[in-house]
Design a protein around this motif. Structure first.
Motif, PDB file in Angstrom:
ATOM      1  N   THR A   1       5.572   2.033 -10.280  1.00  0.00           N
ATOM      2  CA  THR A   1       4.911   1.921  -8.966  1.00  0.00           C
ATOM      3  C   THR A   1       5.525   2.905  -7.973  1.00  0.00           C
ATOM      4  O   THR A   1       4.872   3.289  -7.008  1.00  0.00           O
ATOM      5  CB  THR A   1       5.007   0.494  -8.396  1.00  0.00           C
ATOM      6  OG1 THR A   1       6.348   0.070  -8.556  1.00  0.00           O
ATOM      7  CG2 THR A   1       4.079  -0.458  -9.099  1.00  0.00           C
ATOM      8  N   VAL A   2       6.775   3.290  -8.220  1.00  0.00           N
ATOM      9  CA  VAL A   2       7.379   4.347  -7.394  1.00  0.00           C
ATOM     10  C   VAL A   2       8.098   5.305  -8.343  1.00  0.00           C
ATOM     11  O   VAL A   2       8.809   4.875  -9.249  1.00  0.00           O
ATOM     12  CB  VAL A   2       8.409   3.777  -6.386  1.00  0.00           C
ATOM     13  CG1 VAL A   2       9.058   4.908  -5.612  1.00  0.00           C
ATOM     14  CG2 VAL A   2       7.755   2.806  -5.431  1.00  0.00           C
ATOM     15  N   HIS A   3       7.870   6.593  -8.134  1.00  0.00           N
ATOM     16  CA  HIS A   3       8.542   7.591  -8.976  1.00  0.00           C
ATOM     17  C   HIS A   3       9.213   8.588  -8.041  1.00  0.00           C
ATOM     18  O   HIS A   3       8.531   9.335  -7.330  1.00  0.00           O
ATOM     19  CB  HIS A   3       7.501   8.277  -9.870  1.00  0.00           C
ATOM     20  CG  HIS A   3       8.026   9.493 -10.563  1.00  0.00           C
ATOM     21  ND1 HIS A   3       9.087   9.467 -11.419  1.00  0.00           N
ATOM     22  CD2 HIS A   3       7.635  10.795 -10.510  1.00  0.00           C
ATOM     23  CE1 HIS A   3       9.336  10.680 -11.872  1.00  0.00           C
ATOM     24  NE2 HIS A   3       8.461  11.507 -11.329  1.00  0.00           N
TER      25      HIS A   3
ATOM     26  N   GLY B   1      -8.691  10.675  -0.507  1.00  0.00           N
ATOM     27  CA  GLY B   1      -8.403   9.257  -0.707  1.00  0.00           C
ATOM     28  C   GLY B   1      -8.286   8.549   0.616  1.00  0.00           C
ATOM     29  O   GLY B   1      -8.164   9.192   1.670  1.00  0.00           O
ATOM     30  N   THR B   2      -8.304   7.248   0.543  1.00  0.00           N
ATOM     31  CA  THR B   2      -8.327   6.451   1.762  1.00  0.00           C
ATOM     32  C   THR B   2      -6.986   6.522   2.502  1.00  0.00           C
ATOM     33  O   THR B   2      -5.991   7.009   1.961  1.00  0.00           O
ATOM     34  CB  THR B   2      -8.677   4.997   1.395  1.00  0.00           C
ATOM     35  OG1 THR B   2      -8.829   4.258   2.571  1.00  0.00           O
ATOM     36  CG2 THR B   2      -7.604   4.354   0.568  1.00  0.00           C
ATOM     37  N   THR B   3      -6.965   6.035   3.727  1.00  0.00           N
ATOM     38  CA  THR B   3      -5.728   6.109   4.527  1.00  0.00           C
ATOM     39  C   THR B   3      -4.587   5.316   3.865  1.00  0.00           C
ATOM     40  O   THR B   3      -4.820   4.255   3.297  1.00  0.00           O
ATOM     41  CB  THR B   3      -5.993   5.606   5.966  1.00  0.00           C
ATOM     42  OG1 THR B   3      -4.781   5.675   6.672  1.00  0.00           O
ATOM     43  CG2 THR B   3      -6.500   4.181   6.001  1.00  0.00           C
TER      44      THR B   3
ATOM     45  N   GLY C   1      -3.009   6.205   1.259  1.00  0.00           N
ATOM     46  CA  GLY C   1      -2.982   6.414  -0.194  1.00  0.00           C
ATOM     47  C   GLY C   1      -1.807   7.279  -0.638  1.00  0.00           C
ATOM     48  O   GLY C   1      -1.301   7.148  -1.737  1.00  0.00           O
ATOM     49  N   GLY C   2      -1.392   8.192   0.256  1.00  0.00           N
ATOM     50  CA  GLY C   2      -0.253   9.046  -0.084  1.00  0.00           C
ATOM     51  C   GLY C   2      -0.606  10.528  -0.146  1.00  0.00           C
ATOM     52  O   GLY C   2       0.121  11.305  -0.758  1.00  0.00           O
ATOM     53  N   LYS C   3      -1.695  10.931   0.533  1.00  0.00           N
ATOM     54  CA  LYS C   3      -2.099  12.342   0.493  1.00  0.00           C
ATOM     55  C   LYS C   3      -1.023  13.233   1.107  1.00  0.00           C
ATOM     56  O   LYS C   3      -0.619  14.233   0.532  1.00  0.00           O
ATOM     57  CB  LYS C   3      -3.403  12.542   1.289  1.00  0.00           C
ATOM     58  CG  LYS C   3      -4.570  11.768   0.762  1.00  0.00           C
ATOM     59  CD  LYS C   3      -5.805  11.992   1.596  1.00  0.00           C
ATOM     60  CE  LYS C   3      -5.701  11.415   2.985  1.00  0.00           C
ATOM     61  NZ  LYS C   3      -5.591   9.954   3.035  1.00  0.00           N
TER      62      LYS C   3
ATOM     63  N   GLN D   1       1.413   8.734 -11.257  1.00  0.00           N
ATOM     64  CA  GLN D   1       2.089   8.230 -10.065  1.00  0.00           C
ATOM     65  C   GLN D   1       2.789   9.413  -9.427  1.00  0.00           C
ATOM     66  O   GLN D   1       3.646  10.053 -10.054  1.00  0.00           O
ATOM     67  CB  GLN D   1       3.089   7.127 -10.453  1.00  0.00           C
ATOM     68  CG  GLN D   1       3.894   6.568  -9.294  1.00  0.00           C
ATOM     69  CD  GLN D   1       3.041   5.785  -8.299  1.00  0.00           C
ATOM     70  OE1 GLN D   1       2.045   5.167  -8.674  1.00  0.00           O
ATOM     71  NE2 GLN D   1       3.391   5.838  -7.028  1.00  0.00           N
ATOM     72  N   ALA D   2       2.385   9.719  -8.180  1.00  0.00           N
ATOM     73  CA  ALA D   2       2.895  10.931  -7.534  1.00  0.00           C
ATOM     74  C   ALA D   2       4.389  10.823  -7.256  1.00  0.00           C
ATOM     75  O   ALA D   2       4.898   9.749  -6.933  1.00  0.00           O
ATOM     76  CB  ALA D   2       2.141  11.165  -6.232  1.00  0.00           C
ATOM     77  N   ALA D   3       5.063  11.972  -7.398  1.00  0.00           N
ATOM     78  CA  ALA D   3       6.499  12.013  -7.106  1.00  0.00           C
ATOM     79  C   ALA D   3       6.697  11.839  -5.606  1.00  0.00           C
ATOM     80  O   ALA D   3       5.994  12.448  -4.803  1.00  0.00           O
ATOM     81  CB  ALA D   3       7.071  13.347  -7.564  1.00  0.00           C
TER      82      ALA D   3
HETATM   83  N1  ATP Z   1       4.104   8.597  -4.107  1.00  0.00           N
HETATM   84  C1  ATP Z   1       4.452   7.584  -3.306  1.00  0.00           C
HETATM   85  N2  ATP Z   1       5.287   6.640  -3.767  1.00  0.00           N
HETATM   86  C2  ATP Z   1       5.655   5.618  -2.974  1.00  0.00           C
HETATM   87  N3  ATP Z   1       5.238   5.451  -1.710  1.00  0.00           N
HETATM   88  C3  ATP Z   1       4.415   6.352  -1.192  1.00  0.00           C
HETATM   89  C4  ATP Z   1       3.980   7.464  -1.969  1.00  0.00           C
HETATM   90  N4  ATP Z   1       3.174   8.204  -1.199  1.00  0.00           N
HETATM   91  C5  ATP Z   1       3.092   7.580  -0.027  1.00  0.00           C
HETATM   92  N5  ATP Z   1       3.843   6.462  -0.003  1.00  0.00           N
HETATM   93  C6  ATP Z   1       3.976   5.521   1.117  1.00  0.00           C
HETATM   94  O1  ATP Z   1       2.723   5.383   1.759  1.00  0.00           O
HETATM   95  C7  ATP Z   1       2.818   5.756   3.115  1.00  0.00           C
HETATM   96  C8  ATP Z   1       1.564   6.492   3.552  1.00  0.00           C
HETATM   97  O2  ATP Z   1       1.524   7.717   2.874  1.00  0.00           O
HETATM   98  P1  ATP Z   1       0.785   8.980   3.500  1.00  0.00           P
HETATM   99  O3  ATP Z   1       1.138   9.174   4.915  1.00  0.00           O
HETATM  100  O4  ATP Z   1       1.026  10.112   2.585  1.00  0.00           O
HETATM  101  O5  ATP Z   1      -0.726   8.512   3.403  1.00  0.00           O
HETATM  102  P2  ATP Z   1      -2.020   9.337   3.749  1.00  0.00           P
HETATM  103  O6  ATP Z   1      -2.925   9.231   2.577  1.00  0.00           O
HETATM  104  O7  ATP Z   1      -1.654  10.701   4.201  1.00  0.00           O
HETATM  105  O8  ATP Z   1      -2.633   8.505   4.924  1.00  0.00           O
HETATM  106  P3  ATP Z   1      -3.488   9.064   6.155  1.00  0.00           P
HETATM  107  O9  ATP Z   1      -4.802   9.454   5.593  1.00  0.00           O
HETATM  108  O10 ATP Z   1      -3.581   7.913   7.078  1.00  0.00           O
HETATM  109  O11 ATP Z   1      -2.739  10.226   6.707  1.00  0.00           O
HETATM  110  C9  ATP Z   1       4.083   6.595   3.206  1.00  0.00           C
HETATM  111  O12 ATP Z   1       4.684   6.452   4.441  1.00  0.00           O
HETATM  112  C10 ATP Z   1       4.953   6.056   2.115  1.00  0.00           C
HETATM  113  O13 ATP Z   1       5.723   4.987   2.598  1.00  0.00           O
END
Ligand code: ATP
Ligand code: MG
Length: 452
Positions: A149-151, A191-193, A195-197, A408-410
């Protein structure tokens, strides 16, 4: 003829040889060289038979057998009256958690049908699947690595990069997912807000800066949220300071489009692309340029409040489109991220020119179709928390619809990124300070210029 028949033949030969009689009826015993030769032949045949069994037999309770059964149970292979015509395993091999299978399909079953039901097969078999057909066989590549779930990026063992802009994207169902952005050559992340983009982008930027000197790689960072990319503000690789305004974005992207034309004129008739140019050492060194645009939807012209704004956005839009169309040969790579992957924000032109997609969790299947291709709802089926929040960092990596894998993204915590950036800045302390952004020039889509 199967190896079994060879074994049978050799055994018969052996016992037959024991019973050979001469014309007087006496048993003729063979000399030891002949016996040894026969023994060696028989041994070789047994080994060959073992090899054949190892590669062709789908033992019960094993993955190949489960694949075959799943194809039948999902109705991908038709039942013929009361009997089921099973796909016949033609070849199997395994390396780590990745299986490679070849099936000879019954006449009524097509690989088209298996491909169309790939998602259902993946869910049932809990793996990633690539399915294609070649020389009359159905080929399946199945990745079964479990995903964390976390890498953490720091947990991935560093590897020597053979290609420029090689990054470790994460851990996929087929193992490590390392890829060269120079080969993408452009990508989109959706991807949705939450998500980790942005985290994917930050990880890519950090790894590229770590790998290349500012003389080899320049970066243009566009971040309309103005909070996510400021960690990189001091990075010596930046061509211009981090951009957070629309007209500034229009200016730097138009300037880059001009740089692209300049490089084209320089290379014309002398080199076929940037690698060729560097190998031949034809003149000035040309650094690669990595353009990262977070929240690309913010550039959508129709959402602008004023005419001025709309013009700026149209210019930025046109420049991005031009960079994704021609940038590869001139060493310019564009990565765009958007929360809103709809048809307006990602028009056909940009979609066609960004062959690599990283799709994080999408709230509905229509967004997934736009990111991954018509009918591909995989991004909307990614795991999420019980309250509907996406599982951050879980994504699908797709290259031109022919290669797709879940990963699972780094991830690198913010303080580590800051430390790393400080280290890179110290390493290139002698590098000249970042130049200010160009004067605000707005390039209208039809090519005329206007200075504001
Ligand atoms: N690969 C990952 N592993 C673990 N946690 C993550 C990962 N990527 C993101 N996160 C967690 O999710 C949170 C939101 O990630 P991020 O800001 O990248 O989202 P986003 O898709 O850019 O959202 P938005 O569209 O609102 O900007 C981060 O602050 C982090 O805590
Ligand atoms: Mg973001």
């Amino acid at each position: 003829v199967t190896p079994f028949r060879f074994v049978l033949g050799a055994t018969t030969l052996w016992f037959g040889a024991q019973a050979v009689k001469d014309s007087a009826g006496r048993v003729v015993t063979l000399g030891w060289p002949v016996r040894m030769a026969l023994l060696l032949i028989a041994g070789g045949l047994v080994l060959q038979a073992g090899w054949w069994v190892h590669h062709h037999v789908a033992w019960p309770f094993t993955f190949p057998r489960r694949v075959r059964r799943a194809m039948v149970q999902l109705g991908l292979v038709q039942r013929d009256g009361t009997t089921t015509r099973y796909p016949r395993l033609h070849r199997k091999s395994r390396s780590g958690g990745v299986w490679y299978l070849q099936f000879r399909m019954p006449v009524a079953a097509s690989s088209e049908r298996v491909n169309a039901n790939r998602l259902a097969l993946m869910e049932r078999l809990d793996c990633s699947l690539r399915v294609w057909s070649d020389r009359g066989k159905l080929h399946i590549r199945a990745g079964r690595h479990p995903l964390p779930t976390v890498h953490l990026l720091s947990e991935a063992a560093p590897r020597t990069a053979m290609l420029p802009l090689t990054v470790h994207l994460g851990i996929g169902r087929e193992g490590r997912l390392d890829t060269s952005i120079a080969n993408w050559p452009h990508g989109r992340i959706g991807g949705t807000t939450g998500g980790g983009k942005t985290e994917v982008l930050r990880s890519l930027i950090m790894q590229c800066a770590r790998q290349h000197s500012p003389g080899e790689l320049q970066m243009v960072l566009v971040d309309f949220k103005a909070v996510d990319m400021w960690t990189f503000a001091a990075l010596p690789h930046l061509r211009w300071p981090v951009v957070d305004e629309h007209d500034q974005a229009a200016a730097v992207l138009s300037e880059l489009a001009d740089e692209q034309i300049r490089r084209r004129d320089l290379m014309k008739g002398r080199a076929k692309d940037i690698d060729d140019w560097s190998n031949r050492q034809l003149g000035e060194s040309m650094p690669r340029v990595l353009v990262v645009i977070d929240e690309f939807a913010d550039l959508y012209p129709k959402d602008a409040d004023s005419g001025e704004q709309r013009k700026a956005r149209e210019a930025a839009w046109a420049a991005t489109s031009s960079l994704t169309r021609m940038g590869r040969a001139f060493g310019i790579h564009v990565i765009i991220a958007t929360q809103r992957p709809d048809h307006d924000v990602l028009p056909g032109q940009i979609r066609a020119n960004t062959p690599v997609t990283v799709a994080l969790y999408c709230a509905n299947e229509f967004n997934s179709y736009i990111l991954l291709g018509q009918g591909n709802a995989a991004a909307s089926r990614l795991p999420c928390h019980p309250d509907g929040r996406p599982l951050a960092g879980r994504a699908i990596f797709q290259r031109s619809q022919s290669y797709e894998v879940q990963f699972q993204a780094a991830y690198t915590p913010a303080d580590e990124i800051e430390r790393e950036v400080a280290g890179i800045c110290a390493r290139y302390a002698q590098h000249p300070a970042i130049r200010p952004a160009p004067q605000t020039v707005i390039a209208l889509p039809h090519g005329s210029r206007e200075v504001s």
